[in-house]
Write a protein that holds these residues in place. Sequence first.
Motif, PDB file in Angstrom:
ATOM      1  N   ALA A 166      10.136 -10.406 119.360  1.00  0.00           N
ATOM      2  CA  ALA A 166      11.605  -8.976 118.643  1.00  0.00           C
ATOM      3  C   ALA A 166      11.314  -9.982 117.636  1.00  0.00           C
ATOM      4  O   ALA A 166      11.454  -8.973 116.281  1.00  0.00           O
ATOM      5  N   ILE A 167      11.253 -11.287 116.724  1.00  0.00           N
ATOM      6  CA  ILE A 167      10.878 -12.001 115.664  1.00  0.00           C
ATOM      7  C   ILE A 167       9.593 -11.292 114.907  1.00  0.00           C
ATOM      8  O   ILE A 167       9.912 -10.888 113.634  1.00  0.00           O
ATOM      9  N   VAL A 168       8.931 -10.846 115.905  1.00  0.00           N
ATOM     10  CA  VAL A 168       7.007 -10.434 114.949  1.00  0.00           C
ATOM     11  C   VAL A 168       8.065  -8.811 114.518  1.00  0.00           C
ATOM     12  O   VAL A 168       7.431  -8.539 113.275  1.00  0.00           O
ATOM     13  N   ARG A 169       8.081  -8.186 115.644  1.00  0.00           N
ATOM     14  CA  ARG A 169       9.068  -6.574 115.484  1.00  0.00           C
ATOM     15  C   ARG A 169       9.266  -6.585 114.458  1.00  0.00           C
ATOM     16  O   ARG A 169      10.045  -5.443 113.448  1.00  0.00           O
ATOM     17  N   SER A 268      30.179  -3.007 122.026  1.00  0.00           N
ATOM     18  CA  SER A 268      29.134  -2.987 120.357  1.00  0.00           C
ATOM     19  C   SER A 268      29.670  -4.138 119.275  1.00  0.00           C
ATOM     20  O   SER A 268      28.667  -3.550 118.464  1.00  0.00           O
ATOM     21  N   GLU A 269      30.541  -4.269 119.475  1.00  0.00           N
ATOM     22  CA  GLU A 269      31.756  -4.841 118.149  1.00  0.00           C
ATOM     23  C   GLU A 269      30.903  -5.887 118.106  1.00  0.00           C
ATOM     24  O   GLU A 269      30.293  -5.849 116.246  1.00  0.00           O
ATOM     25  N   PRO A 270      30.351  -6.633 118.236  1.00  0.00           N
ATOM     26  CA  PRO A 270      29.385  -7.579 117.890  1.00  0.00           C
ATOM     27  C   PRO A 270      28.104  -6.709 116.859  1.00  0.00           C
ATOM     28  O   PRO A 270      27.769  -7.809 115.638  1.00  0.00           O
ATOM     29  N   THR A 271      27.908  -6.413 117.448  1.00  0.00           N
ATOM     30  CA  THR A 271      26.234  -5.607 116.998  1.00  0.00           C
ATOM     31  C   THR A 271      26.965  -5.235 115.710  1.00  0.00           C
ATOM     32  O   THR A 271      26.182  -4.923 114.399  1.00  0.00           O
ATOM     33  N   VAL A 272      27.628  -4.405 115.767  1.00  0.00           N
ATOM     34  CA  VAL A 272      28.301  -3.255 114.192  1.00  0.00           C
ATOM     35  C   VAL A 272      28.239  -4.486 113.628  1.00  0.00           C
ATOM     36  O   VAL A 272      27.987  -4.883 112.382  1.00  0.00           O
ATOM     37  N   ALA A 273      29.054  -5.379 114.116  1.00  0.00           N
ATOM     38  CA  ALA A 273      29.522  -6.879 113.231  1.00  0.00           C
ATOM     39  C   ALA A 273      28.433  -7.163 112.037  1.00  0.00           C
ATOM     40  O   ALA A 273      27.830  -7.769 111.096  1.00  0.00           O
ATOM     41  N   CYS A 274      27.298  -7.528 112.674  1.00  0.00           N
ATOM     42  CA  CYS A 274      26.040  -8.399 112.842  1.00  0.00           C
ATOM     43  C   CYS A 274      25.452  -6.956 111.772  1.00  0.00           C
ATOM     44  O   CYS A 274      24.807  -7.854 110.921  1.00  0.00           O
ATOM     45  N   LEU A 275      25.572  -6.251 111.677  1.00  0.00           N
ATOM     46  CA  LEU A 275      24.576  -5.403 110.882  1.00  0.00           C
ATOM     47  C   LEU A 275      24.998  -4.793 109.886  1.00  0.00           C
ATOM     48  O   LEU A 275      24.389  -4.445 109.072  1.00  0.00           O
ATOM     49  N   LYS A 276      26.612  -5.298 110.052  1.00  0.00           N
ATOM     50  CA  LYS A 276      26.849  -5.328 108.281  1.00  0.00           C
ATOM     51  C   LYS A 276      26.402  -6.155 107.864  1.00  0.00           C
ATOM     52  O   LYS A 276      26.777  -6.637 106.470  1.00  0.00           O
ATOM     53  N   ALA A 277      25.816  -7.402 108.463  1.00  0.00           N
ATOM     54  CA  ALA A 277      25.444  -8.653 107.287  1.00  0.00           C
ATOM     55  C   ALA A 277      24.196  -8.666 107.554  1.00  0.00           C
ATOM     56  O   ALA A 277      23.856  -9.764 105.966  1.00  0.00           O
ATOM     57  N   ARG A 280      20.230  -4.707 101.337  1.00  0.00           N
ATOM     58  CA  ARG A 280      19.051  -3.529 101.652  1.00  0.00           C
ATOM     59  C   ARG A 280      18.270  -4.360 102.109  1.00  0.00           C
ATOM     60  O   ARG A 280      17.034  -5.279 101.539  1.00  0.00           O
ATOM     61  N   ASN A 281      17.273  -2.973 102.304  1.00  0.00           N
ATOM     62  CA  ASN A 281      16.028  -2.576 103.529  1.00  0.00           C
ATOM     63  C   ASN A 281      15.679  -4.401 104.397  1.00  0.00           C
ATOM     64  O   ASN A 281      15.125  -4.624 104.886  1.00  0.00           O
ATOM     65  N   GLY A 282      17.474  -4.736 105.214  1.00  0.00           N
ATOM     66  CA  GLY A 282      16.876  -5.403 106.144  1.00  0.00           C
ATOM     67  C   GLY A 282      16.596  -4.385 107.550  1.00  0.00           C
ATOM     68  O   GLY A 282      16.755  -3.177 106.787  1.00  0.00           O
ATOM     69  N   ILE A 283      16.477  -5.602 108.364  1.00  0.00           N
ATOM     70  CA  ILE A 283      15.980  -5.439 109.718  1.00  0.00           C
ATOM     71  C   ILE A 283      16.891  -5.780 110.952  1.00  0.00           C
ATOM     72  O   ILE A 283      16.751  -7.098 110.819  1.00  0.00           O
ATOM     73  N   ALA A 284      16.804  -4.813 111.910  1.00  0.00           N
ATOM     74  CA  ALA A 284      17.204  -4.853 112.984  1.00  0.00           C
ATOM     75  C   ALA A 284      17.080  -4.793 114.200  1.00  0.00           C
ATOM     76  O   ALA A 284      15.482  -3.622 113.942  1.00  0.00           O
ATOM     77  N   HIS A 303      21.971   4.217 102.356  1.00  0.00           N
ATOM     78  CA  HIS A 303      21.711   3.867 101.483  1.00  0.00           C
ATOM     79  C   HIS A 303      21.331   2.191 100.845  1.00  0.00           C
ATOM     80  O   HIS A 303      20.612   2.173 100.282  1.00  0.00           O
ATOM     81  N   LYS A 304      21.527   1.379 102.234  1.00  0.00           N
ATOM     82  CA  LYS A 304      21.556   0.877 102.896  1.00  0.00           C
ATOM     83  C   LYS A 304      20.049   0.450 102.431  1.00  0.00           C
ATOM     84  O   LYS A 304      18.746  -0.989 102.551  1.00  0.00           O
ATOM     85  N   GLN A 305      19.953   1.459 103.108  1.00  0.00           N
ATOM     86  CA  GLN A 305      17.743   1.570 103.485  1.00  0.00           C
ATOM     87  C   GLN A 305      17.416   0.495 105.034  1.00  0.00           C
ATOM     88  O   GLN A 305      16.786   0.213 104.735  1.00  0.00           O
ATOM     89  N   LEU A 306      18.522   0.333 105.737  1.00  0.00           N
ATOM     90  CA  LEU A 306      18.448  -0.121 107.044  1.00  0.00           C
ATOM     91  C   LEU A 306      17.055   0.450 107.863  1.00  0.00           C
ATOM     92  O   LEU A 306      16.985   1.240 107.823  1.00  0.00           O
ATOM     93  N   ASP A 307      16.421  -0.832 108.732  1.00  0.00           N
ATOM     94  CA  ASP A 307      15.316  -0.380 109.255  1.00  0.00           C
ATOM     95  C   ASP A 307      14.895  -0.883 110.581  1.00  0.00           C
ATOM     96  O   ASP A 307      16.196  -2.515 110.881  1.00  0.00           O
ATOM     97  N   ILE A 308      16.047  -0.064 111.918  1.00  0.00           N
ATOM     98  CA  ILE A 308      16.757  -0.217 113.383  1.00  0.00           C
ATOM     99  C   ILE A 308      15.351   0.039 114.160  1.00  0.00           C
ATOM    100  O   ILE A 308      14.935   0.758 114.465  1.00  0.00           O
ATOM    101  N   ARG A 309      14.943  -0.892 114.670  1.00  0.00           N
ATOM    102  CA  ARG A 309      14.273  -1.409 115.831  1.00  0.00           C
ATOM    103  C   ARG A 309      14.519  -1.471 117.056  1.00  0.00           C
ATOM    104  O   ARG A 309      14.993  -2.827 117.432  1.00  0.00           O
ATOM    105  N   GLY A 310      13.818  -1.285 118.040  1.00  0.00           N
ATOM    106  CA  GLY A 310      13.905  -1.714 119.357  1.00  0.00           C
ATOM    107  C   GLY A 310      12.269  -3.278 119.381  1.00  0.00           C
ATOM    108  O   GLY A 310      11.514  -2.174 118.892  1.00  0.00           O
TER     109      GLY A 310
END
Length: 368
Positions: A166-169, A268-277, A280-284, A303-310
Amino acid sequence: MTMKAARLNAFDCPLTVETIETPKLIAGSVILRVISVPIPSFTQNVLSGKLGYKFPPFPTTPGPTAVGIIEEIADDVYDISKGQLVVAPNFIASNDPYSKNDAILIGWTAASALGDRLQKIYKDGSLAEKFLVPSNAVIPLPDSLLAEYSTGQLGIFGYIGISYGAIVRGDFQGGQIVVVNGATGTIGSAVVLLVLSLGASRVIAVGRDVATLKSLQAQDPRRVFIVPLSSSIDDYSTKIAALAAEIDYPKNEGAHLFIDAIGGTSTSEPTVACLKALRRNGIAVFVGSVFSPLPISYMDVMHKQLDIRGSWMFSQEMFGNLIRLVTSGVVDLNKIKVHTFPLDQVNEAISKASTLKGLDWVIVEPNK
């Protein structure tokens, strides 16, 4: 020939240690003498059927990853040797690059119904004295590790590999700010340990168990900050974001990386809270299990150009890098406490695992 194995005869029943036939070699396979098997804290929920893991028809031998010694090798296997120390992550899939998702974790689950064909071939997992696996699903370990660590400590390799994947991805780099949700669990605690070892400037550990969060903070009080999920979502969401932003020089935007390792939750509330932290260009990276829809802001992601990965498991290349990090001393497995059990006490081991959090692990050693 026969061997002892822990058998699952139905969901929500104790395992029974039985004497069964030893597995027989098939083309492209090897047989391991199993040294150690990690027991994740959520194993009871897997074996009860609560988590919906897809097992082959009962009876079967469960078991996640394993470390063992190669005892037998099929005639068409050339690149490994008898007597070699290896880890078996249990992750296998069809070699057809155009196939759909037929991956399985041997003795643990399948990604979809397409895994049925592989589960018929490799039906039984690692909680046994011997274990049949494809040769391309074992990874050699340096014998030197046996001089540095106990066999029980080596048993955790497969699971910290999941965390490392997960860290590498997440394209992690030293100096970054990392938020870890589910930090008190099996995978999340290993994420905290690994990103600290790899040079994170700050780790924000998010979880419900305050005592375990404090034990993680004790690993490095200067860099680990904790956020218990004991207040309202607005409170902990604000705290996570503030802790991430305050050392994000020069613009104080937020975290570079968010790894979600929360396990078996219906919110999913904790996940949403962490996504907000995230900045820009952050990765989840999602490596846990959330059984509810994830309401995210379309506009925030854009707008923040977030990248969400599994992330599910890891590649052999990733694992090779992890081995080198351990052998070089960058990652110290002595920071993880192991509680070992023989195979005859497998149910006691599973019960014990359900009580542990953080960097405490249960290991079953089938040949002791």
